[in-house]
Motif scaffolding. Structure first.
Motif, mmCIF file in Angstrom:
data_model
loop_
_atom_site.group_PDB
_atom_site.id
_atom_site.type_symbol
_atom_site.label_atom_id
_atom_site.label_comp_id
_atom_site.label_asym_id
_atom_site.label_seq_id
_atom_site.Cartn_x
_atom_site.Cartn_y
_atom_site.Cartn_z
ATOM 1 N N ALA A 199 0.814 -1.222 0.000
ATOM 2 C CA ALA A 199 0.000 0.000 0.000
ATOM 3 C C ALA A 199 0.843 1.265 0.000
ATOM 4 O O ALA A 199 0.312 2.359 -0.198
ATOM 5 C CB ALA A 199 -0.934 0.004 1.209
ATOM 6 N N GLY A 200 2.151 1.140 0.203
ATOM 7 C CA GLY A 200 2.996 2.336 0.259
ATOM 8 C C GLY A 200 4.389 2.090 -0.282
ATOM 9 O O GLY A 200 5.371 2.120 0.468
ATOM 10 N N LEU A 201 4.491 1.830 -1.571
ATOM 11 C CA LEU A 201 5.780 1.534 -2.202
ATOM 12 C C LEU A 201 6.469 2.836 -2.620
ATOM 13 O O LEU A 201 6.205 3.383 -3.683
ATOM 14 C CB LEU A 201 5.578 0.619 -3.422
ATOM 15 N N ASP A 202 7.364 3.311 -1.772
ATOM 16 C CA ASP A 202 8.069 4.557 -2.064
ATOM 17 C C ASP A 202 9.122 4.349 -3.141
ATOM 18 O O ASP A 202 9.769 3.291 -3.213
ATOM 19 C CB ASP A 202 8.753 5.092 -0.800
ATOM 20 N N ARG A 203 9.326 5.375 -3.961
ATOM 21 C CA ARG A 203 10.358 5.333 -4.993
ATOM 22 C C ARG A 203 11.647 5.918 -4.409
ATOM 23 O O ARG A 203 11.766 7.124 -4.223
ATOM 24 C CB ARG A 203 9.933 6.131 -6.223
ATOM 25 N N VAL A 204 12.610 5.062 -4.104
ATOM 26 C CA VAL A 204 13.886 5.502 -3.551
ATOM 27 C C VAL A 204 14.835 5.934 -4.666
ATOM 28 O O VAL A 204 15.560 6.908 -4.538
ATOM 29 C CB VAL A 204 14.520 4.384 -2.700
ATOM 30 N N THR A 205 14.833 5.185 -5.762
ATOM 31 C CA THR A 205 15.615 5.519 -6.948
ATOM 32 C C THR A 205 14.691 5.371 -8.163
ATOM 33 O O THR A 205 13.577 4.833 -8.046
ATOM 34 C CB THR A 205 16.826 4.586 -7.127
ATOM 35 N N PRO A 206 15.127 5.795 -9.334
ATOM 36 C CA PRO A 206 14.288 5.613 -10.535
ATOM 37 C C PRO A 206 13.976 4.149 -10.841
ATOM 38 O O PRO A 206 13.056 3.853 -11.604
ATOM 39 C CB PRO A 206 15.130 6.239 -11.649
ATOM 40 N N SER A 249 5.040 -0.565 -8.342
ATOM 41 C CA SER A 249 3.793 -1.187 -8.768
ATOM 42 C C SER A 249 3.498 -2.397 -7.890
ATOM 43 O O SER A 249 4.288 -3.354 -7.863
ATOM 44 C CB SER A 249 3.887 -1.636 -10.227
ATOM 45 N N PRO A 250 2.380 -2.412 -7.143
ATOM 46 C CA PRO A 250 2.041 -3.572 -6.321
ATOM 47 C C PRO A 250 1.969 -4.865 -7.130
ATOM 48 O O PRO A 250 2.419 -5.917 -6.664
ATOM 49 C CB PRO A 250 0.676 -3.206 -5.736
ATOM 50 N N ALA A 251 1.432 -4.798 -8.343
ATOM 51 C CA ALA A 251 1.302 -6.005 -9.159
ATOM 52 C C ALA A 251 2.669 -6.569 -9.527
ATOM 53 O O ALA A 251 2.891 -7.786 -9.477
ATOM 54 C CB ALA A 251 0.496 -5.696 -10.421
ATOM 55 N N VAL A 252 3.590 -5.692 -9.902
ATOM 56 C CA VAL A 252 4.936 -6.137 -10.262
ATOM 57 C C VAL A 252 5.631 -6.754 -9.053
ATOM 58 O O VAL A 252 6.253 -7.816 -9.142
ATOM 59 C CB VAL A 252 5.765 -4.969 -10.821
ATOM 60 N N LEU A 253 5.523 -6.093 -7.898
ATOM 61 C CA LEU A 253 6.180 -6.614 -6.703
ATOM 62 C C LEU A 253 5.575 -7.943 -6.281
ATOM 63 O O LEU A 253 6.303 -8.862 -5.878
ATOM 64 C CB LEU A 253 6.081 -5.606 -5.563
ATOM 65 N N GLN A 254 4.276 -8.091 -6.384
ATOM 66 C CA GLN A 254 3.644 -9.363 -6.044
ATOM 67 C C GLN A 254 4.164 -10.490 -6.932
ATOM 68 O O GLN A 254 4.396 -11.606 -6.460
ATOM 69 C CB GLN A 254 2.120 -9.245 -6.165
ATOM 70 N N ARG A 255 4.359 -10.211 -8.218
ATOM 71 C CA ARG A 255 4.912 -11.224 -9.117
ATOM 72 C C ARG A 255 6.340 -11.568 -8.703
ATOM 73 O O ARG A 255 6.740 -12.746 -8.751
ATOM 74 C CB ARG A 255 4.869 -10.737 -10.564
ATOM 75 N N GLN A 256 7.099 -10.572 -8.312
ATOM 76 C CA GLN A 256 8.464 -10.829 -7.881
ATOM 77 C C GLN A 256 8.496 -11.670 -6.609
ATOM 78 O O GLN A 256 9.333 -12.573 -6.479
ATOM 79 C CB GLN A 256 9.206 -9.514 -7.658
ATOM 80 N N LEU A 257 7.607 -11.382 -5.676
ATOM 81 C CA LEU A 257 7.573 -12.147 -4.431
ATOM 82 C C LEU A 257 7.199 -13.603 -4.684
ATOM 83 O O LEU A 257 7.745 -14.516 -4.049
ATOM 84 C CB LEU A 257 6.584 -11.508 -3.444
ATOM 85 N N ALA A 258 6.281 -13.824 -5.601
ATOM 86 C CA ALA A 258 5.921 -15.203 -5.973
ATOM 87 C C ALA A 258 7.121 -15.908 -6.581
ATOM 88 O O ALA A 258 7.363 -17.104 -6.319
ATOM 89 C CB ALA A 258 4.749 -15.191 -6.953
ATOM 90 N N GLN A 259 7.881 -15.180 -7.379
ATOM 91 C CA GLN A 259 9.079 -15.756 -7.997
ATOM 92 C C GLN A 259 10.137 -16.081 -6.940
ATOM 93 O O GLN A 259 10.823 -17.097 -7.032
ATOM 94 C CB GLN A 259 9.647 -14.778 -9.022
ATOM 95 N N VAL A 260 10.250 -15.227 -5.926
ATOM 96 C CA VAL A 260 11.190 -15.485 -4.833
ATOM 97 C C VAL A 260 10.836 -16.786 -4.132
ATOM 98 O O VAL A 260 11.702 -17.618 -3.862
ATOM 99 C CB VAL A 260 11.184 -14.315 -3.819
ATOM 100 N N ARG A 261 9.559 -16.976 -3.836
ATOM 101 C CA ARG A 261 9.135 -18.208 -3.156
ATOM 102 C C ARG A 261 9.349 -19.429 -4.055
ATOM 103 O O ARG A 261 9.678 -20.511 -3.562
ATOM 104 C CB ARG A 261 7.660 -18.089 -2.755
ATOM 105 N N ARG A 262 9.196 -19.229 -5.345
ATOM 106 C CA ARG A 262 9.338 -20.345 -6.284
ATOM 107 C C ARG A 262 10.804 -20.703 -6.533
ATOM 108 O O ARG A 262 11.158 -21.891 -6.561
ATOM 109 C CB ARG A 262 8.651 -19.966 -7.600
#
Length: 249
Positions: A161-168, A173-186
């Motif tokens: 709900a609060g993905l801050d942009r630290v660098t460019p 994007s919550p959807a992109v991060l959710q896909r990445q987290l699923a990939q991490v678990r996989r």
């Protein structure tokens, strides 16, 4: 921001508010800053600071500002996470740093942030913003993504709900991060590229405790991953497994 005591709070509560004003991003504070961050009046803050200074919990610098005192640091080192996990992991971190020559991180999740338990500096000149005892966002770091991938659902929802942009290059994007987290678990590892600090990349794996649950993350920071990704993942996996066995033993 430090907590603010309720009306009628005890001296202990107020003293804790003053100590809580110090954070990784606020290591040096003037009296006015301490008062503002703790929610106390300057006069009350001064009385508390003088008592804390007398006991070594804060220290006053020549310019009149204050920093955490040695006594506070000594107490922090007694925390179980320092004396147990960090001590158990130390030889594995040293071997990993010697084998990869990269900066090595051992971290755990503290709410919605990464808490860095240990760091061994690599031999290459790569920008690294982490500090032992410091906290960084979960979604911008390799160790953070590992910990977030295995965090409770309410923690994940809060972070998304609060993905801050630290660098460019930070993932916002919550959807992109959710896909990445699923990939991490996989796949069993997470990686970043310039998401916390432009000019570096990171890769990390989970460390599992006696019950098989993820208790920490082990990571490396390098200039770029490229063809070295799998080699670094393999080295991390071996080290993390060794830490896990030591914890279970």
């Amino acid at each position: 921001m430090a907590g603010r005591s309720a009306p009628g709070a005890s001296l202990v509560d107020r003293a804790l508010d003053v100590l809580g004003a110090f954070e990784p991003e606020h290591r040096v504070l003037r009296l006015a800053d301490l008062a503002a961050r703790s929610g106390l009046t300057p006069s009350t803050t001064l009385r508390i600071v003088r008592r804390l200074q007398a006991r070594g919990f804060v220290a006053r610098r020549a310019d009149g500002s204050y920093v955490v005192g040695r006594r506070t640091w000594d107490l922090g080192l007694l925390a179980p996470v320092q004396t147990d996990l960090r001590d158990v992991a130390a030889p594995f971190l040293q071997d990993l740093q010697a084998a990869t020559r990269a900066t090595v991180h051992l971290a755990e999740r503290d709410g919605d942030r990464v808490l860095y338990l240990d760091r061994l500096q690599g031999s290459a000149s790569v920008p690294v913003v982490s500090r032992v005892g410091g906290r960084l966002p979960l979604h911008t770091t390799g160790v953070g993504k590992v910990l977030l991938a295995h965090a409770p659902a309410d923690v994940v929802a809060h972070v998304l709900a609060g993905l801050d942009r630290v660098t460019p290059y930070s993932i916002t994007s919550p959807a992109v991060l959710q896909r990445q987290l699923a990939q991490v678990r996989r796949e069993g590892f997470a990686s970043t590229s310039g998401e916390m600090d432009v000019g570096n990349a990171s890769v990390a794996v989970p460390v599992r405790g006696a019950d098989g649950q993820v208790v920490a993350a082990l990571g490396l920071v390098v200039a770029t991953l490229g063809r070295d990704r799998q080699r670094l993942v393999a080295a991390l996996t071996v080290a993390a497994a060794g830490i896990g066995r030591a914890l279970r033993g």
